[in-house]
Design a protein around this motif. Structure first.
Motif, mmCIF file in Angstrom:
data_model
loop_
_atom_site.group_PDB
_atom_site.id
_atom_site.type_symbol
_atom_site.label_atom_id
_atom_site.label_comp_id
_atom_site.label_asym_id
_atom_site.label_seq_id
_atom_site.Cartn_x
_atom_site.Cartn_y
_atom_site.Cartn_z
ATOM 1 N N UNK A 151 0.942 -1.147 -0.067
ATOM 2 C CA UNK A 151 0.019 -0.046 -0.044
ATOM 3 C C UNK A 151 0.892 1.197 0.054
ATOM 4 N N UNK A 152 1.970 1.407 0.773
ATOM 5 C CA UNK A 152 2.840 2.542 0.909
ATOM 6 C C UNK A 152 3.598 2.716 -0.400
ATOM 7 N N UNK A 158 1.030 7.607 -6.260
ATOM 8 C CA UNK A 158 -0.476 8.279 -6.486
ATOM 9 C C UNK A 158 -1.488 7.204 -6.562
ATOM 10 N N UNK A 159 -1.172 5.913 -6.141
ATOM 11 C CA UNK A 159 -2.352 4.907 -6.354
ATOM 12 C C UNK A 159 -2.793 4.585 -4.996
ATOM 13 N N UNK A 257 4.621 -4.891 -7.682
ATOM 14 C CA UNK A 257 4.596 -3.335 -7.608
ATOM 15 C C UNK A 257 5.415 -2.940 -8.704
ATOM 16 N N UNK A 258 6.698 -3.335 -8.709
ATOM 17 C CA UNK A 258 7.761 -3.130 -9.890
ATOM 18 C C UNK A 258 7.160 -3.151 -11.399
ATOM 19 N N UNK A 259 6.161 -3.955 -11.503
ATOM 20 C CA UNK A 259 5.751 -4.315 -12.855
ATOM 21 C C UNK A 259 4.869 -3.157 -13.067
ATOM 22 N N UNK A 260 3.995 -2.813 -12.116
ATOM 23 C CA UNK A 260 3.006 -1.719 -12.267
ATOM 24 C C UNK A 260 3.707 -0.421 -12.328
#
Length: 284
Positions: A151-152, A158-159, A257-260
Motif C-alpha cells: 500500500x505504501x 499516487x495509487x 509493484x515494480x511491474x505496475x
C-alpha cells in the motif's frame, strides 16, 4: 518427492513416456527453459504425449512439472540439505551460523518463487491493477505487514490501496464492492477460514480476485480469477516462524509493484521526484 522418484514409482509408462523421462533426466537444465512445443519438437512426440506423462507423475500440466524441475535444481545449487527451511538454526548454533543459514533460506525462498512466476499472467495482473479504480487487499496476521508495505509503495506513485484486516470490515467491504474494485487475497495456505465467505460475496459482486499464495493454494478456482504462486517449501505448522513464506510473499509483492510502476515508468518517476520535498522535510 523428487521427479526421479516419481518416475521410478510411476506405473504403466509407455515406451514413448519412458523416452520422455530419460531425455528430461539427462537434460534438466535445458528442459526448464523449453516450452511444451520445443520439447515436443526435440523428442519428435506429440504435446499430448508430454501432457499425459506429466499427469501420470501427478502434475496438472507441463508448466507445473517445469516448476518442480527448476525447484530441484535450485535447491541442489544452494545446498538446501545443509539446513532445514522450517528450523533453519539449532540450539547450539552461534550467531554467525544463524545469520548464514537465514541468508541461504532467503535465497532459496526467492529463487524458488522466481521459478513459480507465470510472466504472461503477471503482466496481465499488473495491467489490471494499474487501471482499476480501487484495489482491496484481504489478509490477516503477519501478512498484514506485507499488505501495508505494498500500500505504501503504491501511494508513492499516487495509487490508493485499501488494506482490510479485520474480519468484520472484510465482510462489509466485500458487501460494498462492485466491478470497479479488484480484490487481492494474501494467504500462503489458501485455507484461512475467512477466505471462502469473502470469495463468494466478491463473485456475486463481479469483483475480479487475485490470490497470492503457495503453489497449490488455489482451493477455489471457480471463484479466483488469477493465482500467483510462491514458494511452497515451508510447513504450515511445523516451523519456528514464517521465514520462508514471508520472504517469498514480500518478494512477489515487490515484483508486482515494480511491474505496475514500469507500465508508466516516466510518469511514476516524475510523480516521485515532484513529491520528494513535500514528503521528506528533513534538512539534508
Amino acid at each position: 518427492m523428487t521427479i526421479d522418484k516419481l518416475i521410478d514409482l510411476a506405473e504403466n509408462l509407455t515406451p514413448i513416456e519412458q523416452n520422455i523421462a530419460q531425455y528430461i533426466l539427462k537434460n534438466r537444465n535445458e528442459v526448464v527453459n523449453y516450452s511444451i512445443q520445443e520439447l515436443s519438437a526435440k523428442l519428435f512426440v506429440s504435446k499430448s504425449s508430454i501432457l499425459r506423462f506429466c499427469k501420470k507423475l501427478g502434475f496438472h500440466g507441463f508448466n507445473d512439472f517445469k516448476v518442480q524441475l527448476a525447484k530441484e535444481s535450485i535447491l541442489k545449487d544452494v545446498k538446501v540439505e545443509s539446513f532445514n527451511v522450517n528450523y533453519p538454526f539449532e540450539v547450539l548454533d552461534a550467531p554467525k551460523e544463524i545469520a548464514d543459514n537465514l541468508l541461504k533460506l532467503y535465497e532459496v525462498a526467492i529463487k524458488d518463487t522466481f521459478m513459480c512466476i507465470d510472466y504472461e499472467k503477471l503482466d496481465e495482473i499488473s495491467k489490471i491493477l494499474n487501471h482499476c479504480q480501487i484495489i482491496d487487499i484481504y489478509t490477516h496476521a503477519h501478512n498484514s505487514n506485507i499488505a501495508q508495505n505494498f500500500k505504501d509503495k503504491m501511494l508513492t506513485i499516487g495509487k490508493k490501496v485499501n488494506c482490510i484486516e479485520n474480519f468484520y470490515d472484510q465482510r462489509l467491504n466485500a458487501l460494498a464492492s462492485d466491478s470497479s474494485h479488484v480484490a487481492v487475497i494474501l494467504s500462503y495456505s489458501g485455507k484461512a477460514s475467512w477466505i471462502l465467505t469473502i470469495l463468494k460475496k466478491l463473485k456475486e459482486k463481479n469483483v475480479p480476485v487475485i490470490l497470492i499464495g503457495k503453489l497449490g493454494s488455489n482451493l477455489y478456482p471457480g471463484l479466483v480469477s488469477y493465482h500467483l504462486g510462491i514458494s511452497n517449501l515451508e510447513s504450515l505448522r511445523n516451523r519456528i516462524s514464517q521465514f520462508s513464506s514471508h520472504t517469498a510473499l514480500q518478494y512477489m509483492m515487490d515484483v508486482l509493484y515494480s511491474c505496475i510502476y514500469n507500465l508508466d515508468y516516466n510518469k511514476n518517476t516524475k510523480y516521485i521526484k515532484n513529491s520528494i520535498e513535500y514528503m521528506d522535510d528533513r534538512n539534508l
